[in-house]
Design a protein around this motif. Structure first.
Motif, PDB file in Angstrom:
ATOM      1  N   PRO A 188       0.828  -1.222   0.000  1.00  0.00           N
ATOM      2  CA  PRO A 188       0.000   0.000   0.000  1.00  0.00           C
ATOM      3  C   PRO A 188       0.855   1.263   0.000  1.00  0.00           C
ATOM      4  O   PRO A 188       2.060   1.200   0.246  1.00  0.00           O
ATOM      5  CB  PRO A 188      -0.801  -0.135   1.292  1.00  0.00           C
ATOM      6  CG  PRO A 188       0.071  -0.970   2.179  1.00  0.00           C
ATOM      7  CD  PRO A 188       0.789  -1.936   1.302  1.00  0.00           C
ATOM      8  N   ASP A 189       0.232   2.400  -0.242  1.00  0.00           N
ATOM      9  CA  ASP A 189       0.951   3.662  -0.407  1.00  0.00           C
ATOM     10  C   ASP A 189       1.824   4.015   0.791  1.00  0.00           C
ATOM     11  O   ASP A 189       2.919   4.545   0.630  1.00  0.00           O
ATOM     12  CB  ASP A 189      -0.037   4.809  -0.677  1.00  0.00           C
ATOM     13  CG  ASP A 189      -0.680   4.681  -2.047  1.00  0.00           C
ATOM     14  OD1 ASP A 189      -0.138   3.919  -2.878  1.00  0.00           O
ATOM     15  OD2 ASP A 189      -1.718   5.332  -2.280  1.00  0.00           O
ATOM     16  N   HIS A 190       1.337   3.731   2.013  1.00  0.00           N
ATOM     17  CA  HIS A 190       2.105   4.167   3.185  1.00  0.00           C
ATOM     18  C   HIS A 190       3.392   3.349   3.380  1.00  0.00           C
ATOM     19  O   HIS A 190       4.248   3.723   4.178  1.00  0.00           O
ATOM     20  CB  HIS A 190       1.228   4.100   4.447  1.00  0.00           C
ATOM     21  CG  HIS A 190       0.878   2.700   4.870  1.00  0.00           C
ATOM     22  ND1 HIS A 190      -0.198   2.018   4.351  1.00  0.00           N
ATOM     23  CD2 HIS A 190       1.474   1.874   5.768  1.00  0.00           C
ATOM     24  CE1 HIS A 190      -0.264   0.809   4.911  1.00  0.00           C
ATOM     25  NE2 HIS A 190       0.739   0.708   5.782  1.00  0.00           N
ATOM     26  N   ALA A 250       5.231   2.526   0.588  1.00  0.00           N
ATOM     27  CA  ALA A 250       5.987   2.714  -0.648  1.00  0.00           C
ATOM     28  C   ALA A 250       7.418   3.206  -0.400  1.00  0.00           C
ATOM     29  O   ALA A 250       8.379   2.670  -0.968  1.00  0.00           O
ATOM     30  CB  ALA A 250       5.252   3.675  -1.574  1.00  0.00           C
ATOM     31  N   GLU A 251       7.586   4.210   0.452  1.00  0.00           N
ATOM     32  CA  GLU A 251       8.918   4.777   0.680  1.00  0.00           C
ATOM     33  C   GLU A 251       9.867   3.769   1.322  1.00  0.00           C
ATOM     34  O   GLU A 251      11.048   3.676   0.958  1.00  0.00           O
ATOM     35  CB  GLU A 251       8.814   6.041   1.533  1.00  0.00           C
ATOM     36  CG  GLU A 251       8.230   7.228   0.798  1.00  0.00           C
ATOM     37  CD  GLU A 251       8.961   7.516  -0.505  1.00  0.00           C
ATOM     38  OE1 GLU A 251      10.223   7.543  -0.493  1.00  0.00           O
ATOM     39  OE2 GLU A 251       8.284   7.682  -1.534  1.00  0.00           O
ATOM     40  N   SER A 252       9.360   2.993   2.293  1.00  0.00           N
ATOM     41  CA  SER A 252      10.224   2.003   2.940  1.00  0.00           C
ATOM     42  C   SER A 252      10.589   0.887   1.962  1.00  0.00           C
ATOM     43  O   SER A 252      11.711   0.345   1.992  1.00  0.00           O
ATOM     44  CB  SER A 252       9.554   1.413   4.181  1.00  0.00           C
ATOM     45  OG  SER A 252       8.384   0.698   3.837  1.00  0.00           O
ATOM     46  N   MET A 253       9.663   0.543   1.047  1.00  0.00           N
ATOM     47  CA  MET A 253       9.954  -0.470   0.036  1.00  0.00           C
ATOM     48  C   MET A 253      11.029   0.029  -0.938  1.00  0.00           C
ATOM     49  O   MET A 253      11.947  -0.714  -1.310  1.00  0.00           O
ATOM     50  CB  MET A 253       8.677  -0.838  -0.716  1.00  0.00           C
ATOM     51  CG  MET A 253       7.647  -1.545   0.150  1.00  0.00           C
ATOM     52  SD  MET A 253       6.048  -1.761  -0.687  1.00  0.00           S
ATOM     53  CE  MET A 253       6.453  -3.080  -1.836  1.00  0.00           C
ATOM     54  N   LYS A 254      10.948   1.299  -1.330  1.00  0.00           N
ATOM     55  CA  LYS A 254      11.963   1.874  -2.218  1.00  0.00           C
ATOM     56  C   LYS A 254      13.320   1.940  -1.525  1.00  0.00           C
ATOM     57  O   LYS A 254      14.359   1.687  -2.150  1.00  0.00           O
ATOM     58  CB  LYS A 254      11.523   3.273  -2.665  1.00  0.00           C
ATOM     59  CG  LYS A 254      10.331   3.264  -3.614  1.00  0.00           C
ATOM     60  CD  LYS A 254       9.911   4.685  -3.995  1.00  0.00           C
ATOM     61  CE  LYS A 254       8.696   4.669  -4.914  1.00  0.00           C
ATOM     62  NZ  LYS A 254       8.251   6.028  -5.282  1.00  0.00           N
ATOM     63  N   LEU A 255      13.278   2.265  -0.237  1.00  0.00           N
ATOM     64  CA  LEU A 255      14.522   2.323   0.526  1.00  0.00           C
ATOM     65  C   LEU A 255      15.180   0.948   0.588  1.00  0.00           C
ATOM     66  O   LEU A 255      16.405   0.820   0.443  1.00  0.00           O
ATOM     67  CB  LEU A 255      14.239   2.835   1.942  1.00  0.00           C
ATOM     68  CG  LEU A 255      15.466   3.031   2.846  1.00  0.00           C
ATOM     69  CD1 LEU A 255      16.383   4.096   2.267  1.00  0.00           C
ATOM     70  CD2 LEU A 255      15.012   3.420   4.251  1.00  0.00           C
TER      71      LEU A 255
END
Length: 246
Positions: free
Chosen positions: A204-206, A208-213
């Motif tokens: 989910p969107d929340h 997304a940033e940790s997945m990209k990191l």
């Protein structure tokens, strides 16, 4: 006058020419060529030794031939005897690694050293070992501690090389490639992020940033070459084309 820069390897009463030739190969593999032969059983020169040496003929050509051990080590200031059997003699016992380091120190100090290797059938006799200043023993299987003559020569020669040559313990053969730059890896990471974004991977969107990191961290841990980067770009492009066709 400066003395020899390497130890003399003395084969005491070797029995088979093939083993002498194999020992010569083992020596030359590690840059050693001071061979001495004591009373070789089948005489000298030996065509079987020459055939087995295969590329290490210079070691045989320069070998010194002696009728007895006394003459073979007459010019030496320190002698090591290789043996796997315990002896009723009080002597310093070295591992091959420590013996090679000791040889290097002595030779650097101007000494002339030799290492004795016994005949194939039973190794050095006590009278031979008694002439040596120290013993070299390998920690072998006690139920099978007999080394082939050439194996023993190779083992000591290998340790000599380690003691005297600066070797890199681990290296990567690049085969003409170059490591990828940080910029190249960054472009690859962005390419994957963009395509994965389109595919809806970051859900989910929340998160997304940790997945990209996590993905960025993955790329930074991978030892990529420039060619690797180009290959991964190509793989991703082809997968996207295939998905769009579907």
């Amino acid at each position: 006058m400066q003395g020899p820069t390497e130890p003399a390897f003395v084969l005491v009463r070797p029995q088979m020419g093939e083993n002498v030739g194999a020992a010569a190969r083992a020596m030359w593999n590690f840059g050693l060529q001071r061979m001495r032969l004591v009373d070789p059983r089948d005489g000298w020169p030996n065509p079987r030794a020459v055939a087995m040496a295969s590329g290490a003929g210079r070691v045989l050509d320069g070998a010194g031939i002696f009728p007895d051990l006394e003459g073979a080590v007459a010019d030496c200031t320190f002698v090591y005897a290789t043996t796997a059997r315990p002896r009723d003699l009080t002597k310093t016992v070295f591992s091959p690694e420590e013996a090679a380091a000791d040889m290097a120190r002595r030779i650097a100090g101007g000494e002339r050293v030799a290492c004795l290797f016994g005949p194939e059938r039973a190794g050095l006799e006590n009278q031979d070992v008694a002439r040596a200043n120290a013993i070299i023993t390998v920690d072998l299987n006690p139920e099978f501690s007999s080394l082939n003559l050439a194996q023993c020569v190779l083992l000591v020669a290998y340790e000599w090389r380690r003691a005297t040559q600066a070797a890199v313990p681990v290296r990567t053969e690049m085969a003409g490639a170059q490591w990828a730059s940080a910029l190249e890896v960054d472009h690859l990471a962005r390419h994957f992020e963009e395509r994965l974004e389109e595919a809806g991977f970051f859900f989910p969107d929340h998160k997304a940033e940790s997945m990209k990191l996590s993905l960025r961290n993955l790329w930074s841990r991978m030892p990529l070459t420039g060619q690797d980067v180009q290959t991964l770009h190509g793989v991703l492009r082809q997968m996207v084309r295939w998905a769009r066709k579907g």
